[in-house]
Design a protein around this motif. Structure first.
Motif, mmCIF file in Angstrom:
data_model
loop_
_atom_site.group_PDB
_atom_site.id
_atom_site.type_symbol
_atom_site.label_atom_id
_atom_site.label_comp_id
_atom_site.label_asym_id
_atom_site.label_seq_id
_atom_site.Cartn_x
_atom_site.Cartn_y
_atom_site.Cartn_z
ATOM 1 N N GLY A 48 13.994 41.596 42.157
ATOM 2 C CA GLY A 48 14.561 42.490 43.160
ATOM 3 C C GLY A 48 14.097 43.927 43.027
ATOM 4 O O GLY A 48 13.223 44.259 42.224
ATOM 5 N N MET A 49 14.693 44.763 43.818
ATOM 6 C CA MET A 49 14.353 46.184 43.949
ATOM 7 C C MET A 49 14.347 46.898 42.592
ATOM 8 O O MET A 49 15.138 46.572 41.709
ATOM 9 C CB MET A 49 15.366 46.842 44.874
ATOM 10 N N ALA A 66 -1.922 49.268 48.234
ATOM 11 C CA ALA A 66 -1.235 48.141 48.871
ATOM 12 C C ALA A 66 0.190 48.006 48.336
ATOM 13 O O ALA A 66 1.125 47.743 49.104
ATOM 14 C CB ALA A 66 -2.012 46.853 48.653
ATOM 15 N N LEU A 67 0.378 48.201 47.019
ATOM 16 C CA LEU A 67 1.725 48.129 46.451
ATOM 17 C C LEU A 67 2.588 49.262 46.993
ATOM 18 O O LEU A 67 3.739 49.032 47.387
ATOM 19 C CB LEU A 67 1.691 48.181 44.924
ATOM 20 N N LEU A 68 2.062 50.477 47.032
ATOM 21 C CA LEU A 68 2.839 51.607 47.543
ATOM 22 C C LEU A 68 3.241 51.378 48.994
ATOM 23 O O LEU A 68 4.378 51.670 49.386
ATOM 24 C CB LEU A 68 2.054 52.899 47.389
ATOM 25 N N THR A 69 2.325 50.857 49.787
ATOM 26 C CA THR A 69 2.628 50.551 51.185
ATOM 27 C C THR A 69 3.736 49.513 51.261
ATOM 28 O O THR A 69 4.702 49.668 52.020
ATOM 29 C CB THR A 69 1.361 50.056 51.917
ATOM 30 N N GLU A 73 7.395 50.252 52.898
ATOM 31 C CA GLU A 73 7.747 49.513 54.114
ATOM 32 C C GLU A 73 8.962 48.614 53.910
ATOM 33 O O GLU A 73 9.777 48.461 54.812
ATOM 34 C CB GLU A 73 6.565 48.669 54.597
ATOM 35 N N HIS A 74 9.075 48.009 52.731
ATOM 36 C CA HIS A 74 10.171 47.075 52.458
ATOM 37 C C HIS A 74 11.278 47.703 51.621
ATOM 38 O O HIS A 74 12.255 47.021 51.280
ATOM 39 C CB HIS A 74 9.631 45.830 51.754
ATOM 40 N N VAL A 75 11.146 48.974 51.275
ATOM 41 C CA VAL A 75 12.096 49.736 50.457
ATOM 42 C C VAL A 75 12.517 48.906 49.227
ATOM 43 O O VAL A 75 13.680 48.621 49.018
ATOM 44 C CB VAL A 75 13.318 50.217 51.279
ATOM 45 N N GLU A 76 11.516 48.541 48.437
ATOM 46 C CA GLU A 76 11.768 47.779 47.210
ATOM 47 C C GLU A 76 11.755 48.670 45.974
ATOM 48 O O GLU A 76 11.813 48.171 44.849
ATOM 49 C CB GLU A 76 10.766 46.639 47.076
ATOM 50 N N ALA A 77 11.661 49.965 46.185
ATOM 51 C CA ALA A 77 11.773 50.952 45.101
ATOM 52 C C ALA A 77 12.495 52.160 45.682
ATOM 53 O O ALA A 77 12.414 52.423 46.881
ATOM 54 C CB ALA A 77 10.400 51.366 44.589
ATOM 55 N N GLN A 78 13.202 52.867 44.824
ATOM 56 C CA GLN A 78 13.844 54.095 45.278
ATOM 57 C C GLN A 78 12.924 55.294 45.128
ATOM 58 O O GLN A 78 13.056 56.270 45.856
ATOM 59 C CB GLN A 78 15.145 54.315 44.521
ATOM 60 N N SER A 101 9.912 57.267 54.863
ATOM 61 C CA SER A 101 10.626 56.192 54.187
ATOM 62 C C SER A 101 11.711 56.789 53.297
ATOM 63 O O SER A 101 11.614 57.937 52.878
ATOM 64 C CB SER A 101 9.611 55.417 53.329
ATOM 65 N N PRO A 102 12.731 55.995 52.972
ATOM 66 C CA PRO A 102 13.725 56.490 52.011
ATOM 67 C C PRO A 102 13.199 56.518 50.571
ATOM 68 O O PRO A 102 13.847 57.061 49.684
ATOM 69 C CB PRO A 102 14.893 55.506 52.147
#
Length: 142
Positions: A48-49, A66-69, A73-78, A101-102
């Motif tokens: 998970g996140m 690609a990971l940063l994108t 896009e999926h907000v999987e990191a804060q 993005s948040p």
């Protein structure tokens, strides 16, 4: 320091181990270590996140960007910490990406990574999460 979950994307095994140990030394033990984009995505799928993702956006083959994108896009990191020699244009692109993005860009650390500067970014993140100090939206180039 509150327990953080951190993802590191670093293809060099020695540098991956050094970053992992650096995080352990400051009390961060929930570390997802990945040597490739596919390994990072599998870890995120299983665990998970994450609070913070650490990677070089200019990794060979485009894995870093690609990971940063994916993370923004999926907000999987804060939050993100960029490492390595990042071209100004790439830094601008990542800053623009995170501004929509948040996910927050905490900063950019050049290699070899300074444990003191890494700790400063982690402390800044913690303070921002606690509401004591507002966390900046723009990159800190340290």
């Amino acid at each position: 320091m509150r327990s953080l979950k951190v993802l590191i994307l670093e293809p060099n095994p020695f540098q991956l181990m050094a970053l992992h140990q650096m995080l352990n030394a400051v009390g961060i033990y929930d570390v997802l270590a990945a040597h490739s984009l596919s390994a990072a995505r599998r870890s995120l799928g299983r665990r998970g996140m994450v609070d913070i993702a650490i990677c070089d956006p200019q990794l060979k083959g485009g894995d870093g960007l690609a990971l940063l994108t994916h993370l923004t896009e999926h907000v999987e990191a804060q939050a993100l910490i960029l490492i390595g020699d990042v071209a100004a244009s790439v830094l601008q692109d990542v800053t623009a990406m995170t501004s929509r993005s948040p996910v927050r860009l905490l900063g950019h650390l050049r290699k070899p990574i300074s444990a003191v500067l890494m700790r400063d970014l982690l402390d800044n993140y913690q303070l921002g999460q606690s509401g004591k100090v507002p966390m900046p939206r723009s990159a800190v180039d340290v």
